[in-house]
Design a protein around this motif. Sequence first.
Motif, PDB file in Angstrom:
ATOM      1  N   PRO A  62      21.772  29.579   2.599  1.00 39.52           N
ATOM      2  CA  PRO A  62      20.405  29.173   2.248  1.00 39.52           C
ATOM      3  C   PRO A  62      19.527  29.009   3.493  1.00 39.52           C
ATOM      4  O   PRO A  62      18.302  28.921   3.381  1.00 39.52           O
ATOM      5  CB  PRO A  62      20.603  27.831   1.529  1.00 39.52           C
ATOM      6  CG  PRO A  62      21.925  27.320   1.990  1.00 39.52           C
ATOM      7  CD  PRO A  62      22.769  28.539   2.277  1.00 39.52           C
ATOM      8  N   ALA A  63      20.148  28.984   4.671  1.00 44.05           N
ATOM      9  CA  ALA A  63      19.390  28.876   5.921  1.00 44.05           C
ATOM     10  C   ALA A  63      19.103  30.248   6.524  1.00 44.05           C
ATOM     11  O   ALA A  63      18.543  30.342   7.615  1.00 44.05           O
ATOM     12  CB  ALA A  63      20.156  28.004   6.922  1.00 44.05           C
ATOM     13  N   VAL A  66      15.465  35.098   6.157  1.00 49.10           N
ATOM     14  CA  VAL A  66      14.632  35.765   5.145  1.00 49.10           C
ATOM     15  C   VAL A  66      14.029  34.763   4.157  1.00 49.10           C
ATOM     16  O   VAL A  66      12.892  34.932   3.713  1.00 49.10           O
ATOM     17  CB  VAL A  66      15.422  36.850   4.380  1.00 49.10           C
ATOM     18  CG1 VAL A  66      16.611  36.267   3.618  1.00 49.10           C
ATOM     19  CG2 VAL A  66      14.507  37.604   3.409  1.00 49.10           C
ATOM     20  N   PHE A  67      14.753  33.706   3.829  1.00 47.68           N
ATOM     21  CA  PHE A  67      14.254  32.734   2.847  1.00 47.68           C
ATOM     22  C   PHE A  67      13.117  31.881   3.405  1.00 47.68           C
ATOM     23  O   PHE A  67      12.309  31.341   2.669  1.00 47.68           O
ATOM     24  CB  PHE A  67      15.376  31.787   2.408  1.00 47.68           C
ATOM     25  CG  PHE A  67      16.491  32.471   1.658  1.00 47.68           C
ATOM     26  CD1 PHE A  67      16.215  33.313   0.591  1.00 47.68           C
ATOM     27  CD2 PHE A  67      17.820  32.258   2.010  1.00 47.68           C
ATOM     28  CE1 PHE A  67      17.238  33.937  -0.117  1.00 47.68           C
ATOM     29  CE2 PHE A  67      18.852  32.874   1.311  1.00 47.68           C
ATOM     30  CZ  PHE A  67      18.560  33.717   0.250  1.00 47.68           C
ATOM     31  N   HIS A  68      13.111  31.723   4.727  1.00 47.65           N
ATOM     32  CA  HIS A  68      12.171  30.793   5.348  1.00 47.65           C
ATOM     33  C   HIS A  68      10.987  31.495   5.993  1.00 47.65           C
ATOM     34  O   HIS A  68       9.879  30.968   6.004  1.00 47.65           O
ATOM     35  CB  HIS A  68      12.918  29.925   6.367  1.00 47.65           C
ATOM     36  CG  HIS A  68      14.040  29.178   5.731  1.00 47.65           C
ATOM     37  ND1 HIS A  68      13.885  27.928   5.205  1.00 47.65           N
ATOM     38  CD2 HIS A  68      15.305  29.556   5.441  1.00 47.65           C
ATOM     39  CE1 HIS A  68      15.022  27.548   4.638  1.00 47.65           C
ATOM     40  NE2 HIS A  68      15.900  28.517   4.768  1.00 47.65           N
ATOM     41  N   TYR A  69      11.233  32.685   6.567  1.00 50.36           N
ATOM     42  CA  TYR A  69      10.186  33.314   7.360  1.00 50.36           C
ATOM     43  C   TYR A  69       9.776  34.696   6.875  1.00 50.36           C
ATOM     44  O   TYR A  69       9.038  35.400   7.566  1.00 50.36           O
ATOM     45  CB  TYR A  69      10.595  33.308   8.840  1.00 50.36           C
ATOM     46  CG  TYR A  69      10.873  31.894   9.294  1.00 50.36           C
ATOM     47  CD1 TYR A  69       9.896  30.907   9.099  1.00 50.36           C
ATOM     48  CD2 TYR A  69      12.092  31.506   9.822  1.00 50.36           C
ATOM     49  CE1 TYR A  69      10.144  29.585   9.433  1.00 50.36           C
ATOM     50  CE2 TYR A  69      12.340  30.185  10.165  1.00 50.36           C
ATOM     51  CZ  TYR A  69      11.359  29.232   9.968  1.00 50.36           C
ATOM     52  OH  TYR A  69      11.598  27.933  10.294  1.00 50.36           O
ATOM     53  N   GLY A  70      10.266  35.069   5.712  1.00 54.46           N
ATOM     54  CA  GLY A  70       9.815  36.331   5.118  1.00 54.46           C
ATOM     55  C   GLY A  70       9.993  37.538   6.023  1.00 54.46           C
ATOM     56  O   GLY A  70       9.214  38.487   5.939  1.00 54.46           O
ATOM     57  N   GLN A  71      10.982  37.480   6.885  1.00 55.66           N
ATOM     58  CA  GLN A  71      11.213  38.641   7.755  1.00 55.66           C
ATOM     59  C   GLN A  71      11.984  39.680   6.941  1.00 55.66           C
ATOM     60  O   GLN A  71      13.220  39.704   6.923  1.00 55.66           O
ATOM     61  CB  GLN A  71      11.960  38.209   9.021  1.00 55.66           C
ATOM     62  CG  GLN A  71      11.759  39.181  10.175  1.00 55.66           C
ATOM     63  CD  GLN A  71      12.646  38.873  11.366  1.00 55.66           C
ATOM     64  OE1 GLN A  71      13.482  37.963  11.331  1.00 55.66           O
ATOM     65  NE2 GLN A  71      12.488  39.638  12.436  1.00 55.66           N
ATOM     66  N   VAL A 152      16.799  27.679  10.941  1.00 50.22           N
ATOM     67  CA  VAL A 152      15.435  27.476  10.485  1.00 50.22           C
ATOM     68  C   VAL A 152      14.456  27.271  11.637  1.00 50.22           C
ATOM     69  O   VAL A 152      13.479  26.535  11.524  1.00 50.22           O
ATOM     70  CB  VAL A 152      15.344  26.332   9.435  1.00 50.22           C
ATOM     71  CG1 VAL A 152      16.135  26.704   8.193  1.00 50.22           C
ATOM     72  CG2 VAL A 152      15.829  25.014   9.998  1.00 50.22           C
ATOM     73  N   ALA A 154      11.578  29.098  13.831  1.00 48.92           N
ATOM     74  CA  ALA A 154      10.683  30.227  13.551  1.00 48.92           C
ATOM     75  C   ALA A 154      10.698  31.263  14.670  1.00 48.92           C
ATOM     76  O   ALA A 154       9.818  31.294  15.531  1.00 48.92           O
ATOM     77  CB  ALA A 154       9.263  29.715  13.307  1.00 48.92           C
TER      78      ALA A 154
ATOM     79  N   GLY B  30      17.521  23.632  14.471  1.00 48.79           N
ATOM     80  CA  GLY B  30      17.610  24.280  13.155  1.00 48.79           C
ATOM     81  C   GLY B  30      18.842  25.120  12.904  1.00 48.79           C
ATOM     82  O   GLY B  30      18.831  25.975  12.012  1.00 48.79           O
ATOM     83  N   LEU B  58      24.771  30.522  -0.826  1.00 53.40           N
ATOM     84  CA  LEU B  58      24.276  30.830  -2.158  1.00 53.40           C
ATOM     85  C   LEU B  58      24.892  32.138  -2.628  1.00 53.40           C
ATOM     86  O   LEU B  58      25.169  33.013  -1.827  1.00 53.40           O
ATOM     87  CB  LEU B  58      22.764  31.079  -2.124  1.00 53.40           C
ATOM     88  CG  LEU B  58      21.855  29.966  -1.678  1.00 53.40           C
ATOM     89  CD1 LEU B  58      20.405  30.462  -1.704  1.00 53.40           C
ATOM     90  CD2 LEU B  58      22.036  28.764  -2.596  1.00 53.40           C
ATOM     91  N   ILE B 146      12.323  29.467  -3.343  1.00 47.17           N
ATOM     92  CA  ILE B 146      12.466  30.928  -3.319  1.00 47.17           C
ATOM     93  C   ILE B 146      12.471  31.487  -4.744  1.00 47.17           C
ATOM     94  O   ILE B 146      12.924  30.830  -5.668  1.00 47.17           O
ATOM     95  CB  ILE B 146      13.760  31.372  -2.582  1.00 47.17           C
ATOM     96  CG1 ILE B 146      15.010  30.723  -3.212  1.00 47.17           C
ATOM     97  CG2 ILE B 146      13.662  31.050  -1.103  1.00 47.17           C
ATOM     98  CD1 ILE B 146      16.328  31.206  -2.609  1.00 47.17           C
ATOM     99  N   LEU B 165      17.343  21.469   2.810  1.00 49.39           N
ATOM    100  CA  LEU B 165      18.395  21.482   3.827  1.00 49.39           C
ATOM    101  C   LEU B 165      18.005  20.463   4.895  1.00 49.39           C
ATOM    102  O   LEU B 165      16.824  20.173   5.070  1.00 49.39           O
ATOM    103  CB  LEU B 165      18.500  22.859   4.490  1.00 49.39           C
ATOM    104  CG  LEU B 165      18.743  24.076   3.592  1.00 49.39           C
ATOM    105  CD1 LEU B 165      18.795  25.343   4.454  1.00 49.39           C
ATOM    106  CD2 LEU B 165      20.026  23.906   2.804  1.00 49.39           C
ATOM    107  N   ALA B 199       6.393  31.886   3.515  1.00 50.44           N
ATOM    108  CA  ALA B 199       7.399  32.495   4.394  1.00 50.44           C
ATOM    109  C   ALA B 199       6.832  33.686   5.169  1.00 50.44           C
ATOM    110  O   ALA B 199       6.998  33.782   6.388  1.00 50.44           O
ATOM    111  CB  ALA B 199       8.613  32.920   3.571  1.00 50.44           C
ATOM    112  N   GLY B 200       6.133  34.564   4.469  1.00 50.65           N
ATOM    113  CA  GLY B 200       5.634  35.789   5.090  1.00 50.65           C
ATOM    114  C   GLY B 200       4.694  35.582   6.260  1.00 50.65           C
ATOM    115  O   GLY B 200       4.567  36.451   7.125  1.00 50.65           O
ATOM    116  N   TYR B 202       5.135  33.753   8.722  1.00 50.95           N
ATOM    117  CA  TYR B 202       5.891  33.514   9.946  1.00 50.95           C
ATOM    118  C   TYR B 202       6.516  34.809  10.464  1.00 50.95           C
ATOM    119  O   TYR B 202       6.360  35.160  11.630  1.00 50.95           O
ATOM    120  CB  TYR B 202       6.898  32.372   9.720  1.00 50.95           C
ATOM    121  CG  TYR B 202       6.132  31.098   9.408  1.00 50.95           C
ATOM    122  CD1 TYR B 202       5.804  30.200  10.410  1.00 50.95           C
ATOM    123  CD2 TYR B 202       5.613  30.858   8.132  1.00 50.95           C
ATOM    124  CE1 TYR B 202       5.025  29.077  10.161  1.00 50.95           C
ATOM    125  CE2 TYR B 202       4.826  29.745   7.861  1.00 50.95           C
ATOM    126  CZ  TYR B 202       4.530  28.863   8.881  1.00 50.95           C
ATOM    127  OH  TYR B 202       3.743  27.774   8.635  1.00 50.95           O
TER     128      TYR B 202
END
Lengths: 356, 356
Positions: A62-63, A66-71, A152, A154, B30, B58, B146, B165, B199-200, B202
């Motif tokens: 979950p860390a 992709v989930f956090h920074y949309g990369q 997490v 950035a 992080g 997950l 998400i 988290l 997210a995007g 970042y």
Amino acid sequence: MNSSTNQKLEIQKVESSRIAEVDFNNLTFGSAFTDHMFECDYKDGEWQNPTIKPYGPLTISPAAKVFHYGQAVFEGMKAFKDDNGKVWLFRPEQNYLRINKSSVRLAIPEFPRDVFFEALTTLVKLDKEWVKPGQGNSLYIRPFVIATQVGVSASPSSEYKFMILMSPAQAYYTGDVKVVIADHYSRSANGGVGAAKAAGNYGAQFFPTNLAREKGFQQVIWTDASKHEYLEEAGTMNVFFRVNDTLLTAPISDRILDGVTRKSVIALAKNDNIAVEERPVSVAEIVEAAKNGSLKEIFGAGTAAVISPVSAFSYQETIYELEKQEDGFATRFKKELMDIQYNRSEDPFGWRYEVV
Amino acid sequence: MNSSTNQKLEIQKVESSRIAEVDFNNLTFGSAFTDHMFECDYKDGEWQNPTIKPYGPLTISPAAKVFHYGQAVFEGMKAFKDDNGKVWLFRPEQNYLRINKSSVRLAIPEFPRDVFFEALTTLVKLDKEWVKPGQGNSLYIRPFVIATQVGVSASPSSEYKFMILMSPAQAYYTGDVKVVIADHYSRSANGGVGAAKAAGNYGAQFFPTNLAREKGFQQVIWTDASKHEYLEEAGTMNVFFRVNDTLLTAPISDRILDGVTRKSVIALAKNDNIAVEERPVSVAEIVEAAKNGSLKEIFGAGTAAVISPVSAFSYQETIYELEKQEDGFATRFKKELMDIQYNRSEDPFGWRYEVV
Ligand SMILES: Cc1ncc(COP(=O)(O)O)c(C=O)c1O
Ligand SMILES: Cc1ncc(COP(=O)(O)O)c(C=O)c1O
């Protein structure tokens, strides 16, 4: 990758196909997936262990970034089956080049050409029964890359996963497409990521598109973020305007996706001696053309719907209806494109790519 | 949620803690996570089964919309341990309100307040040994949402996962922060998603930030996308400029994150009778102030680094150095903020929130 020792494509086949469970006459776009998928991980500075395996869930932290920074970036392309059972891709080189262009903008490492094409063709061959013949039927192919490093903070991920999923698709009946011309919300700006197929560009459009839907419109035509004076593109389609017999479309910029369908329509139009202008198209001139009757057609162009005629547009609360054109440019380009895609016509531009 | 029958928070504790494996003196921001995490799924129109469980991977479909369309938002907040072992959050209501504001913009359903606070406080209590006392130590908390619906059609997801988290953090020594003022790339535009912690936003900054890093600068200060004339914010910090004894910062807009640290600094400044102007700050005036010596300080303000003084900025290839200010505004606000956060001073604004 070329220098990697792990470059051999590993293939794990399903024990039994799920194809009998799928009702090919009632497909919802992008919700059923074929038996196999492709996966390749980037770590320690290289793409490793390209693998075709049964379609199934991922196990991911979950860390993961992709989930956090949309990369994340993706592509959309199609395979078509002709009447002799041969399967063809349409201009796959364009999608290969574009996913890497998107990756560069998102600070994602580029993917090697040979692995991309080997994975793509092997996957389509394996699941070729999922490509149904007949006008409008196709296999929608979704290559994508996600950032998988755990953490997490950035900053760009050090690990990625490149995948290809495939989904059988039927003729995408878009019905009567009515659009709203954006005058408040925006999709992308100069210096931004609009020209990339970056995941975040799409989620960002859902809310304003919902607002349009609530008013009975299916899509938004985005305008420049600075002043909303120039027409850019729709959510998943480039847009063409036919004023008298001239075709107008926004030029490629760092705000607009360089669509494969768009560039194919432009090539077909030029080949047919139709005047095409790739230049900033102002809202004012289109509204004026709608008023004086010189606006004959508006249509969207994109892989999913091929060509999608627009029946009306709304701009600042006024609705402009377009007369239905049975033999318009939209109908003509759709036929010309599909004839090439389904191997029913010559292929003067070399766009078809035989898989099997 | 309030009307849901499933609203009781389920708690699955770890069998044994991983805390002994963590070197609290060598934490990378992080990257280590506490024993537990929170998870709650949205489906059939409601948030269901809020659960605290052991931190772990997950299982998720590769066709989940988050991977393709970046429909994801997050928050960043911290817990602090005081010298008596009590644990405090800092203005958590702000993060609660902001994640829902971000969700609305990304067409994600809002999360209920009671579940948010119960999850947050229960989680912090369970893992309170992971919050170390001492200046600079904290627990970084990452709520995020998400899109989990399976399907690669570009439309809002019908299913979501809300998670929290937690990651132990040390004093974030940012060293000498040098920044580049953006004159080509952009972060957000009017009508876009810049004001959301989407997210995007970042991932889109990584490439231009890499370009700045290659030239020896750590961060970019973004400017308006239209003309690059006005200073907006940095990648994960709002930015303040001290010209003589006045503090300048960009006003909140739909392009800028409404930072909790930013609004706290403004409140502290006003309380200290320091003049603060929230107004468009032009690049020209800051360059001019740097030249004539009236620019005394630039600093970033954000949860991760608290206050981060900027030692130099680059604008169109010219580098402007700032003199180090031992007793400047940055030092003063950092102390005032941390004294409140670590329960070492009065809390005149009611910002502390006791957890345990
Ligand atoms: C934003 C955007 N514009 C245009 C297009 C059309 O591009 P193509 O014709 O390559 O499918 C797409 C879809 O792929 C898109 O996502
Ligand atoms: C874009 C952006 N601006 C500013 C901030 C600072 O906000 P806050 O003080 O609430 O952490 C952050 C980080 O959270 C951010 O991501």
